[in-house]
Design an enzyme around this catalytic site. Structure first.
Site, PDB file in Angstrom:
ATOM      1  N   THR A   1       0.822  -1.217   0.000  1.00  0.00           N
ATOM      2  CA  THR A   1       0.000   0.000   0.000  1.00  0.00           C
ATOM      3  C   THR A   1       0.854   1.264   0.000  1.00  0.00           C
ATOM      4  O   THR A   1       1.986   1.259   0.526  1.00  0.00           O
ATOM      5  CB  THR A   1      -0.882   0.008   1.276  1.00  0.00           C
ATOM      6  OG1 THR A   1      -1.447   1.308   1.441  1.00  0.00           O
ATOM      7  CG2 THR A   1      -0.085  -0.300   2.534  1.00  0.00           C
TER       8      THR A   1
ATOM      9  N   TYR B   1      -1.256  -0.117  10.264  1.00  0.00           N
ATOM     10  CA  TYR B   1      -1.557  -0.763   8.984  1.00  0.00           C
ATOM     11  C   TYR B   1      -0.353  -0.657   8.038  1.00  0.00           C
ATOM     12  O   TYR B   1       0.167  -1.667   7.548  1.00  0.00           O
ATOM     13  CB  TYR B   1      -2.812  -0.126   8.362  1.00  0.00           C
ATOM     14  CG  TYR B   1      -3.008  -0.516   6.925  1.00  0.00           C
ATOM     15  CD1 TYR B   1      -3.133  -1.859   6.565  1.00  0.00           C
ATOM     16  CD2 TYR B   1      -3.054   0.443   5.916  1.00  0.00           C
ATOM     17  CE1 TYR B   1      -3.288  -2.221   5.235  1.00  0.00           C
ATOM     18  CE2 TYR B   1      -3.206   0.087   4.590  1.00  0.00           C
ATOM     19  CZ  TYR B   1      -3.326  -1.250   4.251  1.00  0.00           C
ATOM     20  OH  TYR B   1      -3.474  -1.608   2.933  1.00  0.00           O
TER      21      TYR B   1
ATOM     22  N   LYS C   1       2.441  -3.616   6.765  1.00  0.00           N
ATOM     23  CA  LYS C   1       2.677  -3.903   5.344  1.00  0.00           C
ATOM     24  C   LYS C   1       4.161  -3.739   5.000  1.00  0.00           C
ATOM     25  O   LYS C   1       4.714  -4.511   4.213  1.00  0.00           O
ATOM     26  CB  LYS C   1       1.818  -2.992   4.469  1.00  0.00           C
ATOM     27  CG  LYS C   1       0.353  -3.395   4.447  1.00  0.00           C
ATOM     28  CD  LYS C   1       0.169  -4.673   3.649  1.00  0.00           C
ATOM     29  CE  LYS C   1      -1.282  -5.099   3.549  1.00  0.00           C
ATOM     30  NZ  LYS C   1      -1.466  -6.301   2.741  1.00  0.00           N
TER      31      LYS C   1
ATOM     32  N   PHE D   1      -2.453   2.633  -4.665  1.00  0.00           N
ATOM     33  CA  PHE D   1      -2.958   3.961  -4.312  1.00  0.00           C
ATOM     34  C   PHE D   1      -4.482   3.842  -4.116  1.00  0.00           C
ATOM     35  O   PHE D   1      -4.919   2.897  -3.484  1.00  0.00           O
ATOM     36  CB  PHE D   1      -2.459   4.988  -5.342  1.00  0.00           C
ATOM     37  CG  PHE D   1      -1.002   5.303  -5.075  1.00  0.00           C
ATOM     38  CD1 PHE D   1       0.001   4.350  -5.295  1.00  0.00           C
ATOM     39  CD2 PHE D   1      -0.620   6.505  -4.506  1.00  0.00           C
ATOM     40  CE1 PHE D   1       1.338   4.593  -4.967  1.00  0.00           C
ATOM     41  CE2 PHE D   1       0.714   6.766  -4.186  1.00  0.00           C
ATOM     42  CZ  PHE D   1       1.684   5.810  -4.419  1.00  0.00           C
TER      43      PHE D   1
ATOM     44  N   HIS E   1     -14.421   5.118   1.944  1.00  0.00           N
ATOM     45  CA  HIS E   1     -13.743   5.703   0.787  1.00  0.00           C
ATOM     46  C   HIS E   1     -14.645   6.670   0.020  1.00  0.00           C
ATOM     47  O   HIS E   1     -15.861   6.514  -0.035  1.00  0.00           O
ATOM     48  CB  HIS E   1     -13.248   4.605  -0.150  1.00  0.00           C
ATOM     49  CG  HIS E   1     -12.120   3.812   0.444  1.00  0.00           C
ATOM     50  ND1 HIS E   1     -11.005   4.400   0.969  1.00  0.00           N
ATOM     51  CD2 HIS E   1     -11.949   2.487   0.607  1.00  0.00           C
ATOM     52  CE1 HIS E   1     -10.196   3.471   1.429  1.00  0.00           C
ATOM     53  NE2 HIS E   1     -10.751   2.298   1.228  1.00  0.00           N
TER      54      HIS E   1
ATOM     55  N   ILE F   1     -17.205  16.728   2.073  1.00  0.00           N
ATOM     56  CA  ILE F   1     -15.811  16.875   1.614  1.00  0.00           C
ATOM     57  C   ILE F   1     -14.993  17.311   2.822  1.00  0.00           C
ATOM     58  O   ILE F   1     -15.259  18.368   3.406  1.00  0.00           O
ATOM     59  CB  ILE F   1     -15.704  17.907   0.473  1.00  0.00           C
ATOM     60  CG1 ILE F   1     -16.455  17.407  -0.766  1.00  0.00           C
ATOM     61  CG2 ILE F   1     -14.237  18.193   0.140  1.00  0.00           C
ATOM     62  CD1 ILE F   1     -16.374  18.345  -1.973  1.00  0.00           C
ATOM     63  N   TYR F   2     -14.023  16.489   3.171  1.00  0.00           N
ATOM     64  CA  TYR F   2     -13.243  16.756   4.378  1.00  0.00           C
ATOM     65  C   TYR F   2     -12.138  17.782   4.111  1.00  0.00           C
ATOM     66  O   TYR F   2     -11.034  17.421   3.743  1.00  0.00           O
ATOM     67  CB  TYR F   2     -12.627  15.464   4.905  1.00  0.00           C
ATOM     68  CG  TYR F   2     -13.624  14.382   5.267  1.00  0.00           C
ATOM     69  CD1 TYR F   2     -14.821  14.693   5.901  1.00  0.00           C
ATOM     70  CD2 TYR F   2     -13.362  13.047   4.984  1.00  0.00           C
ATOM     71  CE1 TYR F   2     -15.730  13.700   6.231  1.00  0.00           C
ATOM     72  CE2 TYR F   2     -14.256  12.052   5.324  1.00  0.00           C
ATOM     73  CZ  TYR F   2     -15.446  12.386   5.945  1.00  0.00           C
ATOM     74  OH  TYR F   2     -16.330  11.399   6.277  1.00  0.00           O
TER      75      TYR F   2
ATOM     76  N   ARG G   1      -5.663  12.891  -4.802  1.00  0.00           N
ATOM     77  CA  ARG G   1      -5.305  11.467  -4.709  1.00  0.00           C
ATOM     78  C   ARG G   1      -5.220  10.875  -6.112  1.00  0.00           C
ATOM     79  O   ARG G   1      -5.734  11.434  -7.079  1.00  0.00           O
ATOM     80  CB  ARG G   1      -6.385  10.687  -3.932  1.00  0.00           C
ATOM     81  CG  ARG G   1      -6.482  11.036  -2.467  1.00  0.00           C
ATOM     82  CD  ARG G   1      -5.299  10.499  -1.682  1.00  0.00           C
ATOM     83  NE  ARG G   1      -5.407  10.846  -0.276  1.00  0.00           N
ATOM     84  CZ  ARG G   1      -5.039  12.020   0.242  1.00  0.00           C
ATOM     85  NH1 ARG G   1      -4.558  12.976  -0.514  1.00  0.00           N
ATOM     86  NH2 ARG G   1      -5.171  12.237   1.543  1.00  0.00           N
TER      87      ARG G   1
END
Ligand code: UDP
Length: 328
Positions: free
Chosen positions: A122, A146, A150, A174, A194, A212-213, A226
């Site tokens: 990731t 997390y 990985k 991604f 997501h 929308i953050y 992103r």
């Protein structure tokens, strides 16, 4: 080639299985169904319900396939926990499932002579990126368990492959979105976090509005950027990665994204051209870097891979899949 797909009943694993079968390969789906779904297992795959931490069960499958004259040449590993906030509150579960799960799978592979592994990693291994475009040799400084587990897995794979003459393809994902064109599989979870699935839930009236953050980031429109990649394009890279390994071309580690950044507002605007839904601005979400995109030249060069599907196709397929499952 014969491929064992651990976690093949989950979102990305099931898409890899569909693409492998379309490419004419034999597949064994190995999944404990803790988060995966039986219906997501391709009907032409052999299904084994067992845990990745059960070495005997894994070795039994490898032995059975070898005895049947179709030895497993590649094992793919998708069987991991992957929710960042959960990893912060339950780190030990992440080490147990992700690190110990992989260790067990590698031990079974070594024991039974399975020579190649394809591993889902990731972009979270990059942590808070120093540069907004990540290259594979960018610094890896994860900021949550997390990403940390990985990265530990990536390192374990390298050591084990070096010691036992095995090869690996490690892929750093991604932002993955969309659903298979058959609409038989997609992201089907109770708790969605997501962006694209949440937009589609709003468009389907399953959610009042999308939030929308943050709109005060250091980006052209103030919202985070992103790199969104269609799950079927991502899955196709796994087929090419497995073929690369069985053609004895060596090991590889590569980013998988589209190589193109979209801001949250741009994704919302693209979705608004196709669907109608309400949205509004909300405060920033903790832990979100302003910009995170992939340099994908390595996957392009080594695998001859090129993403084919657009943002609009990601949006449309997620909508269609979500509508289908909401109608039962
Ligand atoms: N995002 C948002 N509203 C949502 C969900 C996500 O504005 O309801 C934003 C999030 O802050 C991030 C981007 O969309 O900037 C992608 O978030 P997502 O959770 O899809 O993936 P992540 O990049 O965190 O892995």
């Amino acid at each position: 080639m014969q491929v064992l797909v651990a976690g093949g009943a989950g979102y990305i694993g099931s898409h890899a299985v569909y693409q492998l079968i379309r490419a004419g390969h034999g597949v064994i789906v190995y999944d404990n169904l803790s988060t995966g779904q039986r219906e997501a297992v391709h009907p032409e795959a052999r299904f084994v319900q067992a845990d990745i931490r059960d070495q005997t069960a894994l070795e039994t499958v490898f032995a059975q396939e070898a005895a049947a004259g179709r030895p497993v040449e590649v094992a793919m590993h998708f069987a991991a926990k992957l929710i960042v906030p959960e990893s912060l509150t339950q780190p030990l579960a992440y080490y147990q499932n992700n690190v110990e799960g992989l260790r067990t799978m590698l031990a079974a592979m070594v024991e039974r002579g399975v020579p190649n592994i394809v591993f889902s990693s990731t972009a979270a291994v990059y942590g808070e990126p120093i540069s907004p475009v990540c290259l594979e040799d960018s610094p890896t400084l994860p900021i949550n368990p997390y990403g940390e587990t990985k990265l530990a897995c990536e390192r374990m794979i390298r050591w084990v492959c070096a010691a036992h003459g095995m090869n690996y393809a490690i892929f750093r994902y991604f932002n993955v979105a969309g659903a298979d064109s058959s609409l038989q599989i997609g992201l089907n979870k109770d708790q969605l976090t997501h962006l694209i699935p949440l937009i589609m839930q709003s468009a389907l009236g399953l959610r009042e509005r999308l939030e929308i953050y943050g709109n005060d980031y250091d980006t052209p429109d103030g919202t985070c950027i992103r790199d969104y990649i269609h799950v079927s394009d991502l899955a196709q890279a796994h087929v090419l990665g497995a073929e690369y390994l069985t053609q004895n071309k060596g090991s590889l580690l590569a980013n998988l994204g589209s190589g193109h950044g979209y801001s949250v507002s741009e994704v919302v605007a693209a979705a608004e051209r196709m669907f109608s839904f309400k949205w509004g601005f909300a405060p920033r979400r903790a832990g979100d870097p302003a910009k995170l995109t992939a340099d994908i030249s390595r996957a392009r060069e080594l695998l001859g891979w090129q993403p084919q599907l657009s943002l609009e196709q990601m949006l449309r397929s997620d909508y269609d899949y979500r509508r289908k499952i909401s109608e039962g």
